[in-house]
Design a protein around this motif. Structure first.
Motif, PDB file in Angstrom:
ATOM      1  N   ILE A 351       0.819  -1.208   0.000  1.00 20.57           N
ATOM      2  CA  ILE A 351       0.000   0.000   0.000  1.00 20.57           C
ATOM      3  C   ILE A 351       0.856   1.262   0.000  1.00 20.57           C
ATOM      4  O   ILE A 351       0.378   2.345  -0.374  1.00 20.57           O
ATOM      5  CB  ILE A 351      -0.956   0.024   1.204  1.00 20.57           C
ATOM      6  N   ASP A 352       2.115   1.186   0.428  1.00 23.00           N
ATOM      7  CA  ASP A 352       2.968   2.368   0.475  1.00 23.00           C
ATOM      8  C   ASP A 352       3.473   2.785  -0.895  1.00 23.00           C
ATOM      9  O   ASP A 352       4.171   3.793  -1.022  1.00 23.00           O
ATOM     10  CB  ASP A 352       4.169   2.126   1.392  1.00 23.00           C
ATOM     11  N   SER A 353       3.160   2.025  -1.952  1.00 26.59           N
ATOM     12  CA  SER A 353       3.678   2.338  -3.278  1.00 26.59           C
ATOM     13  C   SER A 353       2.966   3.521  -3.914  1.00 26.59           C
ATOM     14  O   SER A 353       3.422   4.046  -4.923  1.00 26.59           O
ATOM     15  CB  SER A 353       3.561   1.110  -4.193  1.00 26.59           C
ATOM     16  N   THR A 354       1.858   3.956  -3.356  1.00 22.96           N
ATOM     17  CA  THR A 354       1.140   5.110  -3.886  1.00 22.96           C
ATOM     18  C   THR A 354       0.907   6.130  -2.779  1.00 22.96           C
ATOM     19  O   THR A 354       0.887   5.785  -1.586  1.00 22.96           O
ATOM     20  CB  THR A 354      -0.230   4.690  -4.470  1.00 22.96           C
ATOM     21  N   SER A 359      -2.727   1.338  -3.176  1.00 19.95           N
ATOM     22  CA  SER A 359      -2.197   0.415  -4.181  1.00 19.95           C
ATOM     23  C   SER A 359      -2.902   0.553  -5.523  1.00 19.95           C
ATOM     24  O   SER A 359      -2.965  -0.390  -6.299  1.00 19.95           O
ATOM     25  CB  SER A 359      -2.287  -1.035  -3.684  1.00 19.95           C
ATOM     26  N   MET A 360      -3.459   1.741  -5.787  1.00 22.37           N
ATOM     27  CA  MET A 360      -4.149   2.028  -7.051  1.00 22.37           C
ATOM     28  C   MET A 360      -5.340   1.100  -7.258  1.00 22.37           C
ATOM     29  O   MET A 360      -5.717   0.766  -8.373  1.00 22.37           O
ATOM     30  CB  MET A 360      -3.187   1.916  -8.245  1.00 22.37           C
ATOM     31  N   LEU A 361      -5.924   0.648  -6.158  1.00 20.86           N
ATOM     32  CA  LEU A 361      -7.102  -0.207  -6.223  1.00 20.86           C
ATOM     33  C   LEU A 361      -8.303   0.513  -5.625  1.00 20.86           C
ATOM     34  O   LEU A 361      -8.167   1.287  -4.679  1.00 20.86           O
ATOM     35  CB  LEU A 361      -6.869  -1.521  -5.473  1.00 20.86           C
ATOM     36  N   SER A 478      -2.787   2.121 -17.081  1.00 23.61           N
ATOM     37  CA  SER A 478      -3.442   3.170 -16.292  1.00 23.61           C
ATOM     38  C   SER A 478      -2.685   4.488 -16.395  1.00 23.61           C
ATOM     39  O   SER A 478      -3.283   5.563 -16.415  1.00 23.61           O
ATOM     40  CB  SER A 478      -3.540   2.738 -14.828  1.00 23.61           C
ATOM     41  N   LEU A 479      -1.368   4.429 -16.447  1.00 22.59           N
ATOM     42  CA  LEU A 479      -0.527   5.611 -16.631  1.00 22.59           C
ATOM     43  C   LEU A 479       0.189   5.490 -17.968  1.00 22.59           C
ATOM     44  O   LEU A 479       0.787   4.444 -18.258  1.00 22.59           O
ATOM     45  CB  LEU A 479       0.501   5.732 -15.493  1.00 22.59           C
ATOM     46  N   LEU A 495     -10.680  -7.372 -10.755  1.00 26.03           N
ATOM     47  CA  LEU A 495     -10.230  -8.617 -10.129  1.00 26.03           C
ATOM     48  C   LEU A 495     -11.409  -9.280  -9.432  1.00 26.03           C
ATOM     49  O   LEU A 495     -12.148  -8.629  -8.693  1.00 26.03           O
ATOM     50  CB  LEU A 495      -9.118  -8.337  -9.116  1.00 26.03           C
ATOM     51  N   VAL A 496     -11.578 -10.541  -9.677  1.00 21.15           N
ATOM     52  CA  VAL A 496     -12.658 -11.304  -9.055  1.00 21.15           C
ATOM     53  C   VAL A 496     -12.033 -12.365  -8.163  1.00 21.15           C
ATOM     54  O   VAL A 496     -11.227 -13.186  -8.633  1.00 21.15           O
ATOM     55  CB  VAL A 496     -13.563 -11.964 -10.116  1.00 21.15           C
ATOM     56  N   PHE A 497     -12.378 -12.368  -6.891  1.00 24.81           N
ATOM     57  CA  PHE A 497     -11.870 -13.357  -5.942  1.00 24.81           C
ATOM     58  C   PHE A 497     -12.998 -14.293  -5.522  1.00 24.81           C
ATOM     59  O   PHE A 497     -14.122 -13.852  -5.281  1.00 24.81           O
ATOM     60  CB  PHE A 497     -11.289 -12.664  -4.701  1.00 24.81           C
ATOM     61  N   SER A 498     -12.689 -15.548  -5.440  1.00 21.43           N
ATOM     62  CA  SER A 498     -13.675 -16.521  -4.986  1.00 21.43           C
ATOM     63  C   SER A 498     -12.964 -17.709  -4.355  1.00 21.43           C
ATOM     64  O   SER A 498     -11.846 -18.064  -4.738  1.00 21.43           O
ATOM     65  CB  SER A 498     -14.547 -17.011  -6.156  1.00 21.43           C
TER      66      SER A 498
END
Length: 568
Positions: A351-354, A359-361, A478-479, A495-498
């Protein structure tokens, strides 16, 4: 007169390699046992055969022999070895099948380099004569035995047609594999070899084998093995199939000096939570967690580490139940468990990358509306599960549509397959009712619209197709790589999580089908099952060997969904 030797070793002339270390002086006593021989022609002497003779303790007992046929040389090397071990006894009648072995031993004295005393010749010839009369005990699953020795006399071994063939060799070529591939049905042919050898064989030849396996990690001799996106490998740790055997060989790889280290990235090998209604076949999150920690500590300590951690976790739980009185003990126990786990696992947040630390999410809310058809599917699927004695299906129904089409190896599908031989009337009636709401192949072949059948999938498809994402071959970054940032909102990935294995199949099949249908696939007059006959992208080279224009068939599906499970 020379005493009869107790053992003889026939070796390829000039190929004896001494150990690098200081050898024992007693090794000189073995020199009389070693006989160097030269193979006829220009070949190498390479039989890798051991023959042992056992003298009977009692006069009425027969002489016994043991035959070992190995696949590698007699060295300190730790490569895998496939060996045949046969035990037999000397009887009164000769066996024609032993003739090749008899001929090999009989030829050995004449192949010796230099002089060979009479005693060693007599021992060799006597064993050759006895070998003709040996009756071998058949290995499990075998009815007859045939021996073939190449290079002693004219001709060589040529295999005949068989029901199945397994080829395991460090050296292969196209001509030999083509010959072997023609001797058995494709589904009954296996090939195992080295990566450098298989790379030289045309793909058309390899495709004639049902399975082509290569233990490339053995050839690379790595110090570090990195496996990314390694999910739910419980089956690999405790399974008994080919994939499990190969995985264990990878995990346990090592040479004479040290074992290779294994790094698993993005690994979630166990469920985060096991519910009471879950099938036992889906695993138990706590037991799988302990097995994983034991595995990460290495095979030798796996069991002990798992037991120790189990005790610590149970003690920690008892402290938590006695809070706040046991707060100090609970903190100490937690610290000890964390120290043990950090030796083999870690978690890194990005998360610190932005600047926004996101995290651009983003997680936009999606309105999932349940339709009447969704509820009808839940009712009929639940009735089938109850009639078959399967666990409750409500959690499956929340995540994927058309359960009976996509459940594959789930407990419900296994019970239905087992019930085919002895069907229950109530179960037959329930399946018949569910079949009316299942995917209909006639409609799919004609590219007719298919109802999503699931609130979450309906919302996902609306988000996808309303933004016309299906009309893009790819999504731009995105950039931008250079220039000004785009003013309009950029397209983003979803992203889909299951937790359920059937969800990727259901989403990929139904979304890809709908994308293909919207692109006018029905107008090509081809049925859905003919889709694989098309060639979506055709790349050509012009006269100057440069890329020419690409022809794009509009009836193809852009590669935005994976895996594409094809026909549901």
């Amino acid at each position: 007169m020379n005493a009869l030797p107790k053992g003889l070793s026939y070796v390829d002339a000039g190929q004896i390699n001494a150990d690098k270390g200081e050898g024992s002086r007693l090794a000189s006593l073995l020199e009389k046992m070693v006989v160097e021989v030269k193979s006829p022609g220009d070949g190498s002497f390479h039989p890798k055969l051991w023959l042992l003779r056992f003298k009977p303790l009692y006069a009425d007992d027969p002489i016994k022999m043991r035959l070992l046929i190995l696949s590698r040389n007699l060295t300190r090397d730790r490569s895998w070895d496939a060996a045949l071990s046969l035990d037999g006894k000397v009887v009164s009648r000769p066996s024609a099948g032993n003739r090749p072995l008899h001929d090999l031993l009989k030829e050995l004295p004449g192949m010796a380099v230099g002089s060979m005393d009479d005693a060693r010749q007599r021992v060799t010839l006597a064993m050759a004569d006895e070998l003709r009369y040996v009756e071998w005990d058949m290995p499990a699953g075998c009815d007859t035995l045939d021996f073939h020795v190449n290079g002693i006399k004219t001709g060589g071994w040529k295999p005949t047609r068989s029901r199945s063939i397994a080829v395991m060799s460090p050296f292969v070529d196209e001509e030999a594999l083509e010959h072997l591939a023609a001797l058995a049905p494709r589904a009954a042919k296996k090939l195992i070899s080295r990566p450098d050898q298989l790379a030289c064989v045309p793909a058309a030849t390899l495709s004639k084998f049902d399975q082509v396996l290569v233990l490339c990690v053995m050839a690379l001799q790595p110090d570090l093995i990195i496996l990314d996106e390694f999910q739910r490998f419980r089956e690999l740790l405790s399974g008994d199939d080919d994939a499990a055997d190969l995985a264990r060989a990878l995990f346990e790889y090592g040479d004479q000096e040290a074992s290779a280290r294994t790094l698993l990235l993005s690994a979630t090998p166990y469920k985060m939570l096991t519910l009471s209604e879950d099938s036992p076949d889906d695993g138990d999150h706590y037991k799988d967690f302990l097995k994983t920690i034991g595995f990460l500590h290495g095979r030798d300590r796996a069991s002990a580490v798992a037991d120790e951690l189990d005790l610590e976790m149970r003690q920690f739980r008892r402290f938590l139940q006695r809070l706040p009185a046991a707060t100090k003990q609970a903190k100490k126990a937690r610290k000890g468990i964390e120290a043990r786990l950090k030796k083999v696992m870690s978690r890194t947040e990005r998360i610190d990358s932005t600047i926004e630390r996101d995290s651009m999410l983003s997680e936009p809310s999606m309105e999932a509306k349940i339709a009447a058809d969704d509820l009808r599917q839940a009712i009929v699927a639940a009735q089938v599960a109850r009639s078959a004695g399967a666990p409750e299906i409500i959690e499956y129904w929340k995540s994927a549509p058309y359960l009976l089409n996509f459940m594959r190896e789930y407990k419900l599908k296994k019970l239905l397959k087992d019930a085919v031989a002895k069907p229950d009337p109530a179960l037959v009636a329930a399946v018949a009712e569910a079949e009316a709401l299942a995917l209909r192949m006639d409609d799919i072949e004609k590219y007719k619209p298919v109802e999503p059948g699931n609130a979450r999938l309906r919302a996902l498809m609306s988000d996808l197709f309303d933004a016309k994402l299906d009309q893009h071959l790819w999504i731009s970054p995105s950039l931008p790589y250079y220039g000004d940032e785009a003013k309009a909102p950029t397209l983003t990935k979803a992203l889909v999580f299951s937790a359920w294995q059937m969800v990727p199949d259901a989403l990929a099949a139904l979304i890809s089908y709908e994308a293909e249908r919207r692109m006018g696939a029905a107008e090509t007059k081809l049925a859905y099952s003919d889709a694989e006959k098309r060639r979506p992208l055709q790349f050509r080279l012009d006269a100057n060997n440069r890329p020419a224009a690409c022809a794009l068939s509009i009836s193809s599906t852009p590669p935005h969904c994976w895996p594409n499970s094809g026909t549901p």
